[in-house]
Design a protein around this motif. Structure first.
Motif, PDB file in Angstrom:
ATOM      1  N   LYS A  15       0.631  -1.069  -0.146  1.00  0.00           N
ATOM      2  CA  LYS A  15       0.029  -0.073  -0.079  1.00  0.00           C
ATOM      3  C   LYS A  15       0.881   1.171  -0.156  1.00  0.00           C
ATOM      4  O   LYS A  15       0.561   2.175  -0.752  1.00  0.00           O
ATOM      5  N   VAL A  16       1.952   1.220   0.770  1.00  0.00           N
ATOM      6  CA  VAL A  16       2.778   2.468   0.743  1.00  0.00           C
ATOM      7  C   VAL A  16       3.463   2.569  -0.556  1.00  0.00           C
ATOM      8  O   VAL A  16       3.474   3.805  -0.983  1.00  0.00           O
ATOM      9  N   LEU A  17       3.762   1.528  -1.359  1.00  0.00           N
ATOM     10  CA  LEU A  17       4.473   1.621  -2.636  1.00  0.00           C
ATOM     11  C   LEU A  17       3.355   2.254  -3.691  1.00  0.00           C
ATOM     12  O   LEU A  17       3.517   2.973  -4.365  1.00  0.00           O
ATOM     13  N   ALA A  18       2.105   1.806  -3.549  1.00  0.00           N
ATOM     14  CA  ALA A  18       1.109   2.188  -4.343  1.00  0.00           C
ATOM     15  C   ALA A  18       0.483   3.644  -4.160  1.00  0.00           C
ATOM     16  O   ALA A  18       0.481   4.509  -5.148  1.00  0.00           O
ATOM     17  N   PHE A  19       0.562   4.045  -2.847  1.00  0.00           N
ATOM     18  CA  PHE A  19       0.297   5.496  -2.623  1.00  0.00           C
ATOM     19  C   PHE A  19       1.662   6.460  -3.012  1.00  0.00           C
ATOM     20  O   PHE A  19       1.324   7.407  -3.636  1.00  0.00           O
ATOM     21  N   GLY A  20       2.760   5.914  -2.967  1.00  0.00           N
ATOM     22  CA  GLY A  20       3.950   6.650  -3.339  1.00  0.00           C
ATOM     23  C   GLY A  20       3.923   6.810  -4.928  1.00  0.00           C
ATOM     24  O   GLY A  20       4.352   7.821  -5.541  1.00  0.00           O
ATOM     25  N   ALA A  21       3.343   5.726  -5.693  1.00  0.00           N
ATOM     26  CA  ALA A  21       3.356   5.782  -6.855  1.00  0.00           C
ATOM     27  C   ALA A  21       2.303   6.950  -7.605  1.00  0.00           C
ATOM     28  O   ALA A  21       2.484   7.687  -8.350  1.00  0.00           O
ATOM     29  N   ILE A  22       1.064   6.801  -7.000  1.00  0.00           N
ATOM     30  CA  ILE A  22       0.008   7.857  -7.253  1.00  0.00           C
ATOM     31  C   ILE A  22       0.471   9.478  -6.831  1.00  0.00           C
ATOM     32  O   ILE A  22       0.120  10.353  -7.435  1.00  0.00           O
ATOM     33  N   TYR A  23       1.049   9.345  -5.558  1.00  0.00           N
ATOM     34  CA  TYR A  23       1.283  10.746  -5.144  1.00  0.00           C
ATOM     35  C   TYR A  23       2.631  11.267  -6.040  1.00  0.00           C
ATOM     36  O   TYR A  23       2.509  12.277  -6.422  1.00  0.00           O
ATOM     37  N   ILE A  24       3.616  10.450  -6.180  1.00  0.00           N
ATOM     38  CA  ILE A  24       5.001  11.018  -6.722  1.00  0.00           C
ATOM     39  C   ILE A  24       4.549  11.004  -8.311  1.00  0.00           C
ATOM     40  O   ILE A  24       5.122  12.021  -8.843  1.00  0.00           O
ATOM     41  N   ILE A  25       4.347   9.877  -8.914  1.00  0.00           N
ATOM     42  CA  ILE A  25       4.486   9.812 -10.353  1.00  0.00           C
ATOM     43  C   ILE A  25       3.529  10.723 -10.894  1.00  0.00           C
ATOM     44  O   ILE A  25       3.553  11.454 -12.034  1.00  0.00           O
ATOM     45  N   TRP A  26       2.040  10.757 -10.504  1.00  0.00           N
ATOM     46  CA  TRP A  26       1.093  11.506 -10.934  1.00  0.00           C
ATOM     47  C   TRP A  26       1.508  12.910 -10.816  1.00  0.00           C
ATOM     48  O   TRP A  26       1.248  13.935 -11.626  1.00  0.00           O
ATOM     49  N   GLY A  27       2.159  13.262  -9.661  1.00  0.00           N
ATOM     50  CA  GLY A  27       2.531  14.833  -9.408  1.00  0.00           C
ATOM     51  C   GLY A  27       3.689  15.112 -10.299  1.00  0.00           C
ATOM     52  O   GLY A  27       3.931  16.154 -10.642  1.00  0.00           O
ATOM     53  N   SER A  28       4.513  14.106 -10.823  1.00  0.00           N
ATOM     54  CA  SER A  28       5.354  14.489 -11.652  1.00  0.00           C
ATOM     55  C   SER A  28       5.124  14.370 -13.056  1.00  0.00           C
ATOM     56  O   SER A  28       5.855  15.093 -13.982  1.00  0.00           O
ATOM     57  N   THR A  29       4.004  14.137 -13.564  1.00  0.00           N
ATOM     58  CA  THR A  29       3.691  14.234 -15.069  1.00  0.00           C
ATOM     59  C   THR A  29       3.550  15.568 -15.694  1.00  0.00           C
ATOM     60  O   THR A  29       3.704  15.738 -16.700  1.00  0.00           O
ATOM     61  N   TYR A  30       3.414  16.527 -14.638  1.00  0.00           N
ATOM     62  CA  TYR A  30       3.225  18.069 -14.998  1.00  0.00           C
ATOM     63  C   TYR A  30       4.831  18.411 -15.754  1.00  0.00           C
ATOM     64  O   TYR A  30       4.864  18.960 -16.764  1.00  0.00           O
ATOM     65  N   LEU A  31       5.592  18.051 -14.883  1.00  0.00           N
ATOM     66  CA  LEU A  31       7.291  18.306 -15.329  1.00  0.00           C
ATOM     67  C   LEU A  31       7.388  17.465 -16.640  1.00  0.00           C
ATOM     68  O   LEU A  31       8.041  18.034 -17.505  1.00  0.00           O
ATOM     69  N   ALA A  32       7.034  16.202 -16.482  1.00  0.00           N
ATOM     70  CA  ALA A  32       7.312  15.264 -17.855  1.00  0.00           C
ATOM     71  C   ALA A  32       6.375  15.805 -19.153  1.00  0.00           C
ATOM     72  O   ALA A  32       7.264  15.831 -20.082  1.00  0.00           O
ATOM     73  N   ILE A  33       5.445  16.301 -18.741  1.00  0.00           N
ATOM     74  CA  ILE A  33       4.730  16.775 -20.063  1.00  0.00           C
ATOM     75  C   ILE A  33       5.628  18.213 -20.453  1.00  0.00           C
ATOM     76  O   ILE A  33       5.681  18.421 -21.809  1.00  0.00           O
ATOM     77  N   ALA A 242      -1.669   1.012 -10.086  1.00  0.00           N
ATOM     78  CA  ALA A 242      -1.497   1.250  -8.561  1.00  0.00           C
ATOM     79  C   ALA A 242      -2.888   1.908  -7.879  1.00  0.00           C
ATOM     80  O   ALA A 242      -3.541   1.580  -6.865  1.00  0.00           O
ATOM     81  N   TYR A 243      -3.401   3.060  -8.659  1.00  0.00           N
ATOM     82  CA  TYR A 243      -4.534   3.751  -8.371  1.00  0.00           C
ATOM     83  C   TYR A 243      -6.005   2.636  -8.352  1.00  0.00           C
ATOM     84  O   TYR A 243      -6.683   2.398  -7.461  1.00  0.00           O
ATOM     85  N   SER A 244      -5.999   1.673  -9.365  1.00  0.00           N
ATOM     86  CA  SER A 244      -6.834   0.804  -9.523  1.00  0.00           C
ATOM     87  C   SER A 244      -7.098  -0.085  -8.562  1.00  0.00           C
ATOM     88  O   SER A 244      -7.919  -0.493  -7.950  1.00  0.00           O
ATOM     89  N   TRP A 245      -5.869  -0.534  -8.118  1.00  0.00           N
ATOM     90  CA  TRP A 245      -5.854  -1.536  -6.884  1.00  0.00           C
ATOM     91  C   TRP A 245      -5.901  -0.823  -5.493  1.00  0.00           C
ATOM     92  O   TRP A 245      -6.704  -1.460  -4.772  1.00  0.00           O
ATOM     93  N   LEU A 246      -5.588   0.320  -5.459  1.00  0.00           N
ATOM     94  CA  LEU A 246      -5.978   0.960  -4.161  1.00  0.00           C
ATOM     95  C   LEU A 246      -7.544   1.252  -3.912  1.00  0.00           C
ATOM     96  O   LEU A 246      -7.628   1.150  -2.839  1.00  0.00           O
ATOM     97  N   THR A 247      -8.189   1.596  -4.946  1.00  0.00           N
ATOM     98  CA  THR A 247      -9.647   1.865  -4.813  1.00  0.00           C
ATOM     99  C   THR A 247     -10.220   0.420  -4.521  1.00  0.00           C
ATOM    100  O   THR A 247     -11.496   0.849  -4.071  1.00  0.00           O
ATOM    101  N   ARG A 248      -9.681  -0.646  -4.531  1.00  0.00           N
ATOM    102  CA  ARG A 248     -10.225  -1.855  -3.935  1.00  0.00           C
ATOM    103  C   ARG A 248      -9.716  -2.382  -2.583  1.00  0.00           C
ATOM    104  O   ARG A 248     -10.306  -3.036  -1.881  1.00  0.00           O
ATOM    105  N   VAL A 249      -8.677  -1.757  -1.894  1.00  0.00           N
ATOM    106  CA  VAL A 249      -8.049  -2.419  -0.793  1.00  0.00           C
ATOM    107  C   VAL A 249      -7.886  -1.263   0.063  1.00  0.00           C
ATOM    108  O   VAL A 249      -7.777  -1.221   1.393  1.00  0.00           O
ATOM    109  N   ALA A 250      -8.296   0.179  -0.355  1.00  0.00           N
ATOM    110  CA  ALA A 250      -8.238   1.341   0.796  1.00  0.00           C
ATOM    111  C   ALA A 250      -9.251   2.194   0.630  1.00  0.00           C
ATOM    112  O   ALA A 250     -10.160   2.113  -0.160  1.00  0.00           O
ATOM    113  N   PRO A 251      -9.848   2.900   1.826  1.00  0.00           N
ATOM    114  CA  PRO A 251     -10.906   3.746   1.899  1.00  0.00           C
ATOM    115  C   PRO A 251     -10.894   4.623   0.954  1.00  0.00           C
ATOM    116  O   PRO A 251      -9.698   5.352   0.785  1.00  0.00           O
TER     117      PRO A 251
END
Length: 302
Positions: A15-33, A242-251
């Motif tokens: 769960k920590v890795l999955a949250f890290g993915a949606i926090y950091i990766i999605w946050g970094s897509t603006y710079l990548a764009i 990661a987001y799809s998985w979290l929607t099934r295992v986290a509030p």
């Protein structure tokens, strides 16, 4: 012997890795764009990104045994793809030619505000709670601070800012429509179809605006291609999984926290890697918008 629920509980580190993915990766897509469109055309870049990711997701779902979608499913995902990807993402990519990445991310946080307004003024007439109204007011105040004409330093392009604000509205509209649309049971297949449809529409837009003719493909930098690959693999595939998985295992309240973490990540990355200035006005607007999203997320009726 462990009970069934305990045995099925996901490991904390996952769960920590999955949250890290949606926090950091999605946050970094603006710079990548921003890096990708330094030498790549915006609409063609976004279109190719989603087409490649869509093909991968669609193929994975079908090879895993998911039934083929029906015509009605394609009609629904085409409309959602138009709202979320053609307008919602395409306008942001175009606007990042004129607006700093951190500012773009902050403007995108207005999606929850749009959702509240669309549900309130739409056919459902869903009246917001007092906490949500307070969040809406704070969010609007944050918008005024962010795009006001009396900025402390620098300036925000109104065309770019307006495009992102409307893109957030299209994203909210597409999200609301997807809740009632006829879609395949598999979320992986559904998202793959949305990406295929949205990617095709973005490619068509790039073609109609002459991007094929105006782009010197031999001069596209290696830096832009790496950013494009990052968007396809990490932004569209890894983070989504990661987001799809979290929607099934986290509030839901926990999962939705990405909406007010992403802009903070984007602002910091823009400052650190794109030399974007962080003014006191940006910080005030960021605080107001993040607070608004948090209130709307936590206080909304189920």
């Amino acid at each position: 012997m462990a009970s069934a629920p305990e045995a099925a509980a996901p490991a904390r580190w996952l769960k920590v890795l999955a949250f890290g993915a949606i926090y950091i990766i999605w946050g970094s897509t603006y710079l990548a764009i921003f890096i990708a469109i330094e030498t790549l055309p915006p609409f063609l870049m976004a279109g190719l990104r989603f087409l490649l990711a869509g093909v991968a997701l669609y193929a994975f779902a079908r090879l895993s045994g998911t039934p083929a979608p029906k015509i009605i499913h394609w009609k629904s995902t085409a409309l959602i793809g138009a709202l979320l990807l053609l307008i919602g993402n395409g306008a942001v990519v175009w606007a990042e030619q004129r607006v700093a990445t951190g500012i773009a991310a902050l403007l995108v946080t207005t999606v929850p505000l749009w959702v509240v307004l669309l549900q309130w003024w739409g056919p459902a007439h869903k009246k917001p709670t007092l906490g949500v109204v307070l969040g809406l007011a704070i969010g609007l105040a944050g918008m005024v601070v962010l795009v006001s004409p009396w900025e402390i330093s620098g300036g925000i392009d109104l065309w770019g800012g307006g495009a992102i604000f409307l893109a957030a509205g299209a994203w909210a509209m597409g999200s609301l429509y997807s809740a009632s649309a006829q879609l395949p049971a598999s979320p992986i297949l559904t998202t793959g179809m949305q990406m295929l449809c949205g990617g095709a529409l973005l490619l068509l837009t790039g073609t109609l605006t002459g991007e094929w003719q105006t782009t010197n493909w031999s001069e596209v930098s290696e830096r832009s291609w790496w950013a494009f690959g990052y968007l396809v693999v990490f932004g569209s595939l890894v983070a989504f999984t990661a987001y799809s998985w979290l929607t099934r295992v986290a509030p839901p309240a926990q999962v939705s926290t990405y909406a007010y973490v992403n802009p903070v990540i984007a602002v910091l990355l823009g400052w650190g890697f794109a030399k974007e200035e962080i003014t006191s006005q940006t910080l005030i607007a960021a605080a107001l918008l993040v607070t608004a999203v948090a209130l709307i997320t936590l206080k909304a009726k189920r």
